[in-house]
Write an enzyme that holds these catalytic residues in place. Structure first.
Site, PDB file in Angstrom:
ATOM      1  N   HIS A 140       0.716  -1.559   0.349  1.00 25.37           N
ATOM      2  CA  HIS A 140      -0.101  -0.213  -0.438  1.00 25.37           C
ATOM      3  C   HIS A 140       1.052   1.323  -0.443  1.00 25.37           C
ATOM      4  CE1 HIS A 140      -3.543   2.054   0.894  1.00 25.37           C
ATOM      5  NE2 HIS A 140      -3.119   2.984   1.921  1.00 25.37           N
ATOM      6  N   GLU A 141       1.673   1.323   0.724  1.00 25.78           N
ATOM      7  CA  GLU A 141       2.830   2.282   1.053  1.00 25.78           C
ATOM      8  C   GLU A 141       3.386   2.751   0.193  1.00 25.78           C
ATOM      9  OE1 GLU A 141       2.616   4.481   2.902  1.00 25.78           O
ATOM     10  OE2 GLU A 141       0.404   3.789   4.301  1.00 25.78           O
ATOM     11  N   HIS A 196       1.937   4.519  -3.157  1.00 24.54           N
ATOM     12  CA  HIS A 196       2.178   5.623  -2.709  1.00 24.54           C
ATOM     13  C   HIS A 196       3.324   6.529  -3.748  1.00 24.54           C
ATOM     14  CE1 HIS A 196      -1.524   6.152  -0.987  1.00 24.54           C
ATOM     15  NE2 HIS A 196      -1.286   5.506  -0.371  1.00 24.54           N
TER      16      HIS A 196
END
Length: 202
Positions: A27-28, A31
């Site tokens: 997820h990170e 980003h």
């Protein structure tokens, strides 16, 4: 909550803990990678364009995951001035999108792989965690990706949300809201999980 499994069901603890850590890292990374590709060098400068979970885990957030079953990773630093309005939106959306992709991949594997107990356990756990991460982060309240998406769509509202996030009490208010709204959030998560499975015909 999660930590109690360490003694009662060590196998489940390991599966859930690894699934959480790896899913948060993806997820990170999503980003950071998206921001990097759109021209913002900030995440790379901080060593965040990596799938290494160590770069993304927050000590307090990880402890909360183990103790309470709810936590967070380190937010990826970005410079909106390098991204513009729509670039900022795509960076915010990249995390939840990555979790939805993982959830669909797990559902597809559930359909094509032999249905052994360990396969079902791992894939259902990973799928469920990623649906939770996607839905949770899309809630349009401060500190979550949904607020940044909303802020990019409505710039005047985005400025207000940013000001709220800067307040020292914002984290407690957001946590209180999530606690009070946990039942409807859980129902949405269950609905999306069912939808993901039905789309691939599981």
């Amino acid at each position: 909550m999660l930590l109690s499994l360490l003694t009662s069901n060590p196998t489940a603890f390991i599966i859930i803990a690894l699934a959480l850590v790896l899913s948060l890292a993806v997820h990170e990374f999503a980003h950071a990678y998206t921001a990097d590709r759109l021209g913002d060098p900030t995440p790379r400068r901080y060593g965040r364009v990596t799938l290494n979970p160590i770069a993304h885990l927050d000590p307090v957030g990880t402890l909360l995951l183990l103790v309470a079953g709810f936590g967070f990773a380190k937010p990826v630093p970005i410079n909106p001035n390098n991204l513009g309005r729509w670039g900022t939106l795509w960076v915010a959306a990249a995390g939840p999108i990555s979790n939805i992709i993982i959830a669909f991949l797990c559902a597809i594997l559930l359909k094509v792989l032999p249905p052994t107990t360990i396969t079902l356990t791992i894939l259902l756990t990973v799928m469920s965690i990623n649906v939770v991460l996607a839905i949770f982060n899309l809630i349009p309240i401060p500190l979550l990706d949904g607020s940044r998406i909303l802020g990019a769509l409505v710039p005047s509202l985005g400025r207000s949300l940013s000001q709220f996030e800067a307040q020292p009490f914002s984290f407690l208010i957001v946590m209180g809201f999530i606690f009070l709204a946990r039942e409807p959030i859980f129902r949405v998560i269950q609905t999306v999980q069912g939808w993901v499975l039905s789309v691939v015909g599981v």
